[in-house]
Design an enzyme around this catalytic site. Structure first.
Site, PDB file in Angstrom:
ATOM      1  N   GLU A   1       2.384   6.383   2.799  1.00  0.00           N
ATOM      2  CA  GLU A   1       3.021   5.682   3.890  1.00  0.00           C
ATOM      3  C   GLU A   1       4.381   5.163   3.480  1.00  0.00           C
ATOM      4  OE1 GLU A   1       1.681   1.394   4.635  1.00  0.00           O
ATOM      5  OE2 GLU A   1      -0.195   2.381   4.136  1.00  0.00           O
TER       6      GLU A   1
ATOM      7  N   SER B   1       0.829  -1.206   0.000  1.00  0.00           N
ATOM      8  CA  SER B   1       0.000   0.000   0.000  1.00  0.00           C
ATOM      9  C   SER B   1       0.864   1.258   0.000  1.00  0.00           C
ATOM     10  CB  SER B   1      -0.916   0.025   1.221  1.00  0.00           C
ATOM     11  OG  SER B   1      -1.835  -1.053   1.176  1.00  0.00           O
TER      12      SER B   1
END
Length: 314
Positions: A310, A238
């Site tokens: 992230e 992700s």
């Protein structure tokens, strides 16, 4: 200063390499080289290496499994310090707690896969959701990794780390405090300057008769990762954090904005998952950064909010 630092490392017998290629050391498979790549073989060496780099006043970055890292193109002018050799794991001598749970301790460089395997063999449950997660224990703690609705902090008992007081490295231990942890946030992110040495996890002991069930759960989570395409191409999983205030997961938001499949150079929004950027074969760090910025700009323009990455660009 780099040459002097290299001489100091050699004198202290701390393993290092000069002008070391970086791409194959990360799951993204991108990046140039590091002027110094240091791989300490003990906690003492790890502390000494970081102390020496700070004293030399050169750029540095500490990595674990580099599964959430984008190494820079070209030559990184400082030192990359790897915890990859710090991988001891053991059951605490007084591991049984009042509630019957068991304490397992490991060093920060231990691969998450090795931690899950150790616990599975001992019929310890509570960590199965992290089966198949790449990277190290230290990296998972730093990011407060979250898999299948469970955060690594949910099973954390304590951490050992060190920080600098002036020029002196001071080792500390901290029991888990929920106020310091949140969704993909840990006390090691901000303020910077705390270096993870060890983690202790609190797990539940099951009888031998449950071994196959624990193993089956691990295999189930790994299969889900495979089905989602985690291992089809080099990537960091992700790219953007989910934000519940936005009303949908980041991957779905990116899909809604028509960005799936968008490509910059060798980097592409995965055709099979909106929140993955994949390396199609020749991606550069610049390609990935440009693609991240394009996604942020498009989502901001269409929906009015900014996605937070992230992944970490060194």
């Amino acid at each position: 200063m780099i040459d002097f630092l290299a001489s100091s490392l050699k004198l202290a017998k701390i393993p290092y390499k000069e002008n070391e290629p970086l791409a194959q050391k990360s799951t993204f498979k991108v990046g140039g080289s590091a002027r110094l790549f240091i791989s300490p073989e003990s906690t003492d060496q790890f502390i000494s290496a970081i102390s020496a780099v700070k004293a030399a006043d050169i750029p540095y970055f500490v990595i674990g499994g580099a599964s959430n890292i984008v190494f820079p193109d070209g030559t990184y002018p400082g030192a990359i310090i790897s915890s990859q050799n710090l991988k001891e794991i053991y059951m605490e001598a007084d591991s049984v707690q009042e509630d019957g749970s068991i304490l397992i301790s490991c060093q920060s460089g231990l691969p998450m896969a090795a931690l899950v395997d150790f616990c599975t063999k001992k019929n310890l449950t509570g960590i199965e959701e992290f089966a198949g997660l790449p990277g190290s224990v230290g990296g998972a703690l730093y990011m407060n990794a979250r898999c299948f609705d469970k955060s690594i902090s949910d099973i954390l008992y304590s951490t050992k780390y060190f920080e600098f007081q002036g020029k002196q490295a001071v080792s500390k231990e901290s029991l888990f405090n929920s106020s310091e942890w949140d969704y993909k946030k840990s006390p090691f992110q901000k303020p910077a300057g705390k270096f993870i040495l060890q983690a202790t996890f609190k797990l539940k002991q099951l009888p031998q008769s449950e071994h196959e069930n624990i193993l089956a759960n691990c295999k189930k989570y790994i299969a889900e990762r495979v089905d989602k395409g985690h291992f089809k191409y080099p990537s960091a999983g992700s790219v953007f954090k989910n934000n519940h205030a936005f009303g949908a997961p980041s991957g779905k938001i990116i899909d809604q904005c028509g960005l799936k499949g968008l490509q910059v150079g060798g980097a592409q929004i995965a055709p099979f998952h909106g929140n993955f950027i994949i390396n199609t074969g020749n991606a550069t760090a610049a390609d990935i950064k440009t693609l991240v910025e394009k996604v942020q700009a498009t989502v901001k323009e269409q929906l009015g909010f900014l996605l937070e990455p992230e992944i970490i660009f060194i």
